[in-house]
Design a protein around this motif. Structure first.
Motif, PDB file in Angstrom:
ATOM      1  N   ASP A  55     -28.444 -42.197  36.321  1.00 49.85           N
ATOM      2  CA  ASP A  55     -29.458 -41.920  35.142  1.00 49.85           C
ATOM      3  C   ASP A  55     -28.799 -41.045  34.199  1.00 49.85           C
ATOM      4  O   ASP A  55     -28.265 -39.660  34.510  1.00 49.85           O
ATOM      5  N   LYS A  56     -28.509 -41.695  32.907  1.00 53.05           N
ATOM      6  CA  LYS A  56     -27.446 -40.935  31.981  1.00 53.05           C
ATOM      7  C   LYS A  56     -27.857 -39.228  31.606  1.00 53.05           C
ATOM      8  O   LYS A  56     -27.352 -38.537  31.568  1.00 53.05           O
ATOM      9  N   GLU A  57     -29.287 -39.292  31.391  1.00 51.12           N
ATOM     10  CA  GLU A  57     -29.828 -38.003  30.927  1.00 51.12           C
ATOM     11  C   GLU A  57     -30.036 -37.051  32.165  1.00 51.12           C
ATOM     12  O   GLU A  57     -29.499 -36.007  31.914  1.00 51.12           O
ATOM     13  N   GLN A  58     -30.020 -37.820  33.185  1.00 51.22           N
ATOM     14  CA  GLN A  58     -30.068 -36.711  34.407  1.00 51.22           C
ATOM     15  C   GLN A  58     -28.695 -36.057  34.738  1.00 51.22           C
ATOM     16  O   GLN A  58     -28.476 -34.894  34.902  1.00 51.22           O
ATOM     17  N   ILE A  59     -27.696 -36.983  34.475  1.00 49.25           N
ATOM     18  CA  ILE A  59     -26.250 -36.425  34.524  1.00 49.25           C
ATOM     19  C   ILE A  59     -26.014 -35.692  33.517  1.00 49.25           C
ATOM     20  O   ILE A  59     -25.170 -34.504  33.862  1.00 49.25           O
ATOM     21  N   ILE A  60     -26.301 -35.691  32.521  1.00 42.76           N
ATOM     22  CA  ILE A  60     -26.106 -34.871  31.318  1.00 42.76           C
ATOM     23  C   ILE A  60     -26.574 -33.410  31.689  1.00 42.76           C
ATOM     24  O   ILE A  60     -26.083 -32.439  31.469  1.00 42.76           O
ATOM     25  N   TYR A  61     -27.741 -33.393  32.044  1.00 47.67           N
ATOM     26  CA  TYR A  61     -28.652 -32.290  32.524  1.00 47.67           C
ATOM     27  C   TYR A  61     -28.083 -31.337  33.407  1.00 47.67           C
ATOM     28  O   TYR A  61     -27.884 -30.203  33.560  1.00 47.67           O
ATOM     29  N   GLU A  62     -27.956 -32.122  34.376  1.00 45.65           N
ATOM     30  CA  GLU A  62     -27.213 -31.423  35.677  1.00 45.65           C
ATOM     31  C   GLU A  62     -25.424 -31.057  35.314  1.00 45.65           C
ATOM     32  O   GLU A  62     -25.278 -29.854  35.876  1.00 45.65           O
ATOM     33  N   THR A  63     -24.832 -31.683  34.520  1.00 45.59           N
ATOM     34  CA  THR A  63     -23.479 -31.435  34.346  1.00 45.59           C
ATOM     35  C   THR A  63     -23.709 -30.156  33.344  1.00 45.59           C
ATOM     36  O   THR A  63     -23.078 -29.076  33.451  1.00 45.59           O
ATOM     37  N   ALA A  64     -24.567 -29.888  32.396  1.00 44.76           N
ATOM     38  CA  ALA A  64     -24.937 -28.948  31.547  1.00 44.76           C
ATOM     39  C   ALA A  64     -25.155 -27.529  32.558  1.00 44.76           C
ATOM     40  O   ALA A  64     -24.537 -26.313  32.396  1.00 44.76           O
ATOM     41  N   ASP A  65     -26.011 -27.717  33.870  1.00 43.18           N
ATOM     42  CA  ASP A  65     -26.158 -26.773  34.694  1.00 43.18           C
ATOM     43  C   ASP A  65     -24.944 -26.386  35.443  1.00 43.18           C
ATOM     44  O   ASP A  65     -24.738 -25.234  35.368  1.00 43.18           O
ATOM     45  N   LEU A  66     -24.187 -27.231  35.693  1.00 40.88           N
ATOM     46  CA  LEU A  66     -22.822 -27.026  36.455  1.00 40.88           C
ATOM     47  C   LEU A  66     -21.979 -26.257  35.575  1.00 40.88           C
ATOM     48  O   LEU A  66     -21.241 -25.031  35.940  1.00 40.88           O
ATOM     49  N   TRP A  67     -21.732 -26.580  34.400  1.00 41.17           N
ATOM     50  CA  TRP A  67     -20.826 -26.216  33.301  1.00 41.17           C
ATOM     51  C   TRP A  67     -21.424 -24.691  33.292  1.00 41.17           C
ATOM     52  O   TRP A  67     -20.389 -23.576  33.328  1.00 41.17           O
ATOM     53  N   PHE A  68     -22.761 -24.362  32.849  1.00 40.25           N
ATOM     54  CA  PHE A  68     -23.338 -23.050  32.585  1.00 40.25           C
ATOM     55  C   PHE A  68     -22.941 -21.987  33.920  1.00 40.25           C
ATOM     56  O   PHE A  68     -22.318 -21.020  33.547  1.00 40.25           O
ATOM     57  N   HIS A  69     -23.365 -22.502  35.090  1.00 42.23           N
ATOM     58  CA  HIS A  69     -22.920 -21.667  36.401  1.00 42.23           C
ATOM     59  C   HIS A  69     -21.555 -21.462  36.485  1.00 42.23           C
ATOM     60  O   HIS A  69     -21.077 -20.372  36.981  1.00 42.23           O
ATOM     61  N   THR A  70     -20.676 -22.388  36.136  1.00 46.40           N
ATOM     62  CA  THR A  70     -19.150 -22.176  36.150  1.00 46.40           C
ATOM     63  C   THR A  70     -18.803 -21.084  35.157  1.00 46.40           C
ATOM     64  O   THR A  70     -17.990 -20.212  35.584  1.00 46.40           O
ATOM     65  N   LEU A  71     -19.229 -21.072  34.116  1.00 48.34           N
ATOM     66  CA  LEU A  71     -19.089 -19.991  32.977  1.00 48.34           C
ATOM     67  C   LEU A  71     -19.319 -18.844  33.462  1.00 48.34           C
ATOM     68  O   LEU A  71     -18.682 -17.818  33.177  1.00 48.34           O
TER      69      LEU A  71
END
Length: 105
Positions: A55-71
């Motif tokens: 699910d592309k929208e879910q991939i985007i959403y979860e990747t945003a969370d990953l990037w955020f927490h990585t930052l």
């Protein structure tokens, strides 16, 4: 894109001085590196699950969370997105096999 990362990094730095009761990021900082790393791991797992689901929208959403927490993790280590972008730029034009071989030295 770099502007978004820069703006977010600035806010994450400011949150180091915020009250953990008022800021999610400040609460992560207050709980320490282990809590931040746990969140990075959780988010990475959620990205894998989302990608597997396709699910592309879910991939985007979860990747945003990953990037955020990585930052958040980078900021905790007094690093920022510019440090990662510099490293990616250094690697640009180098074969992945070559780059990996140089790390073994």
């Amino acid at each position: 894109m770099n502007e978004i990362l820069h703006n977010l990094a600035t806010i994450l730095e400011e949150r180091k001085n915020s009250d953990p009761e008022d800021s999610y990021v400040a609460s992560l900082y207050a709980k320490g590196l282990d809590k931040i790393l746990k969140k990075v791991g959780e988010e990475a797992t959620e990205v894998v699950i989302a990608a597997k689901g396709g699910d592309k929208e879910q991939i985007i959403y979860e990747t945003a969370d990953l990037w955020f927490h990585t930052l958040v993790m980078l900021a905790h280590a007094n690093l920022g997105p510019e440090d990662i972008l510099k490293e990616l730029d250094r690697r640009f034009g180098t074969s992945g096999h070559e780059e990996k071989a140089t790390r073994g030295q």
